[in-house]
Enzyme design. Structure first.
Site, PDB file in Angstrom:
ATOM      1  N   GLU A 111      46.945  10.970   6.417  1.00 24.11           N
ATOM      2  CA  GLU A 111      48.362  10.721   6.140  1.00 24.11           C
ATOM      3  C   GLU A 111      49.266  11.402   7.167  1.00 24.11           C
ATOM      4  O   GLU A 111      50.439  11.634   6.913  1.00 24.11           O
ATOM      5  CB  GLU A 111      48.711  11.151   4.711  1.00 24.11           C
ATOM      6  CG  GLU A 111      48.014  10.278   3.667  1.00 24.11           C
ATOM      7  CD  GLU A 111      47.827  10.955   2.316  1.00 24.11           C
ATOM      8  OE1 GLU A 111      48.238  12.121   2.178  1.00 24.11           O
ATOM      9  OE2 GLU A 111      47.262  10.320   1.411  1.00 24.11           O
ATOM     10  N   ASP A 165      43.318  17.168  -0.772  1.00 21.25           N
ATOM     11  CA  ASP A 165      44.383  17.350  -1.744  1.00 21.25           C
ATOM     12  C   ASP A 165      44.046  18.584  -2.570  1.00 21.25           C
ATOM     13  O   ASP A 165      42.894  18.762  -2.983  1.00 21.25           O
ATOM     14  CB  ASP A 165      44.459  16.165  -2.707  1.00 21.25           C
ATOM     15  CG  ASP A 165      45.166  14.952  -2.133  1.00 21.25           C
ATOM     16  OD1 ASP A 165      45.630  15.016  -0.988  1.00 21.25           O
ATOM     17  OD2 ASP A 165      45.234  13.931  -2.840  1.00 21.25           O
TER      18      ASP A 165
END
Length: 595
Positions: free
Chosen positions: A341, A365
């Site tokens: 990302e 994450d």
């Protein structure tokens, strides 16, 4: 020819001719030679080459000698200097005052000559001038004829050298943004000033359409492509297809433009093209694409992916995972900190971790805190061992370095993570066998692709890292040392499937006890962003040392006080509230490359 950042070794002595200087020459040089040998035999650049030091040709007894040595160092890419002395020297006359080097002094702890007195005097001089310098002084008194380096001194010299070499390897290199902001994630909205002022790095921007241009015009090495695709077919086994049996909406069905049976071909091209964008590839010049052959002088990068790419094209999970791994279709090779990302701040977190360890950085994450009570309620079973106080689920949306499987083995047969030059063929195959590639969930990744799926199956010491940006303060660093956990398989399966069973999972238990680390929940609650990167080993102290060189304050860490090693000037702002002192000195000094 590649020019590596080097450490200059400066032996300093009392310059009085007529017996004093002459009696110190041999001892000072032996200290310098021992320090040089220690660094060169212990540390490596990111490409596996041993770190290089430059030893001054003479001892430094005054400003005349200092000037000659300064000339010797000029043009040799000296990023830091380590001055060593067994005796009193003439303070500011012998100190390294070059504004472009990171500085440390090792003062011999002995009684015959006051090396400690010079060390203190030099540190006082540096503080008065506002110059940070690391103070290295052994805990125990040594005999003058003892030429060994005590263990505590070795640790400080190596911590200083590791940090300095990391600084040098970043300087002048590029972070390559492929794409732009991903899904409103602030970390993917690059702050150019941060990279320039604190890291000495350039920021490059490449639109994702550049990948499509190179695919369409075949701007890639066809031999390399065939090699990569064949390797993928032989080694990357497919896992579950989570889309089977689903009645997908028309908007999802019509969004996939690459047929499912052609995904791997597209992905192989994408992987080699992104590597070519970052690095030089002279084969492209042979094909007539001379500009593209030059690369972008990268040391790190990131790929936006979501959503403008993944809504219609195969995702970047394979590329992101394999770039950060210690191997690919060409065998073991240097890792690249490459961010999912395009979270540039997590990309930097990856970069700091891998430069200090030379091991693969694992992007994740920081997904869920599972309390012991929640686990018992959901699974009917209890967490044990390192996990007994609760765990944090580290799981990326499909892309983590395959070294995160912990399938490599050390010399005793224990699972571990290694530098690429220590990876054997058996290690590579074990990591590949511990990973399957699950077809992407079309509801999230309409263009398809494959996600690296594994779980970390060993209890390993690791350090979780995050760089944050705070308006009015600037960059800050968070560090959490802890362990990966192997939990009961039934517990793992239930918890994992509540998230996404096609993604790579690591169960993390931070070490508790320090301020901010009272409970596992506190760590999760204090974490500054949705992402983190971890590397093998407890390297929190080295990260603190590196952060002090870059003038980045540390806002959260669980490193015991006795392991903290910063320049002596930090103690000038107080020895009780170390966090406050860190902020104050970093603010006072400003960024390492301030304009």
């Amino acid at each position: 020819m590649k020019t590596y950042p080097k450490i200059g070794i400066r032996p300093t002595i009392d310059g009085r001719q007529g017996g004093v200087r002459e009696s110190l020459e041999e001892k000072a040089m032996k200290m310098a030679q021992a320090a040089k040998k220690l660094i060169e035999n212990s540390l490596y650049y990111a490409d596996g080459t041993p770190v290089q030091c430059v030893l001054a040709s003479r001892t430094i007894g005054g400003s005349g000698d200092a000037g000659i040595v300064q000339q010797e160092f000029t043009g040799k890419n000296i990023v830091a200097t380590l001055s060593v002395t067994p005796s009193w020297c003439y303070g500011t006359e012998t100190m390294d005052l070059d504004p472009n080097t990171i500085k440390a002094i090792w003062g011999f702890n002995g009684t015959e000559r006051p090396g400690a007195v010079y060390l203190a005097a030099a540190m006082s001089g540096y503080a008065q001038k506002g110059i940070p310098a690391f103070k290295i002084y052994g805990h125990d008194v040594q005999e003058l004829d003892d030429d060994t380096i005590p263990v505590d001194v070795q640790e400080k010299i190596l911590s200083f050298a590791r940090g300095a070499i990391a600084v040098g390897q970043m300087k002048g290199k590029s972070y390559v943004n492929i794409g732009a902001s991903s899904m409103g994630i602030a970390g993917s909205q690059v702050d150019i000033s941060f990279f320039e002022d604190y890291l000495g790095m350039l920021v490059e921007f490449v639109d994702m359409t550049e990948i499509l241009r190179r695919i369409h015009l075949e701007i890639f090495d066809p031999i390399e492509y065939d090699k990569a695709l064949n390797w993928i077919k032989e080694n990357c086994r497919e896992g579950i297809d989570i889309n089977e049996g689903k009645d997908l909406p028309d908007i999802v069905k019509k969004s996939k433009v690459i047929p499912a049976d052609k995904d791997w071909e597209f992905i192989a091209k994408q992987a080699i093209i992104i590597r070519d964008i970052l690095y030089r590839n002279e084969k492209l010049g042979d094909l007539g694409w001379e500009e593209e052959a030059r690369g972008r002088n990268a040391i790190a990068g990131g790929f936006q992916g979501q959503r403008q790419w993944t809504d219609w094209l195969p995702n970047g999970d394979f590329t992101e995972a394999i770039m950060a791994s210690t191997f690919d279709w060409n065998g073991p090779r240097q890792v690249t900190a490459f961010a999912t990302e395009n979270d540039t701040l997590n990309g930097v977190s990856m970069l700091l971790g891998t430069l200090l360890t030379n091991k693969a950085p694992i992007f994740s994450d920081v997904r869920t805190y599972w309390s012991p009570e929640s686990v018992k309620r959901v699974t009917g079973k209890e967490l044990t061992g390192k996990a007994k106080n609760g765990i944090i689920h580290l799981i990326n949306s499909g892309a983590s370095a395959l070294d995160g499987t912990a399938a490599a083995k050390d010399k005793d047969g224990n699972k571990t993570m290694k530098e690429f030059w220590n990876m054997t063929n058996e290690d590579v195959q074990s990591c590949l066998k511990a990973t399957d590639w699950c077809r992407a969930n079309y509801e999230y990744f309409r263009g398809g692709g494959f996600s690296s799926h594994f779980k970390t199956e060993a209890e390993l010491p690791v350090t979780l890292i995050r760089v944050n940006l705070i308006k009015g303060i600037g960059p800050t660093l968070q560090i959490a040392e802890g362990y990966t956990c192997v939990i009961d398989e039934d517990i793992h399966q239930i918890l994992d499937e509540r998230t996404d069973k096609t993604w790579p999972t690591t169960w993390f238990a931070p070490n508790l006890g320090e301020c901010g680390f009272e409970t596992v929940y506190d760590v999760m609650n204090h974490w500054g962003a949705n992402h983190g990167a971890f590397v093998h080993g407890h390297i929190g102290s080295d990260l603190i040392t590196l952060a002090s060189m870059l003038r980045i304050p540390v806002t959260l860490h669980n490193v015991p006080r006795e392991r903290i090693f910063r320049p002596n000037i930090f103690e000038g702002a107080g020895t009780k509230a170390l966090e406050t002192a860190d902020f104050e000195i970093c603010r006072l000094l400003g960024p390492l490359y301030k304009k």
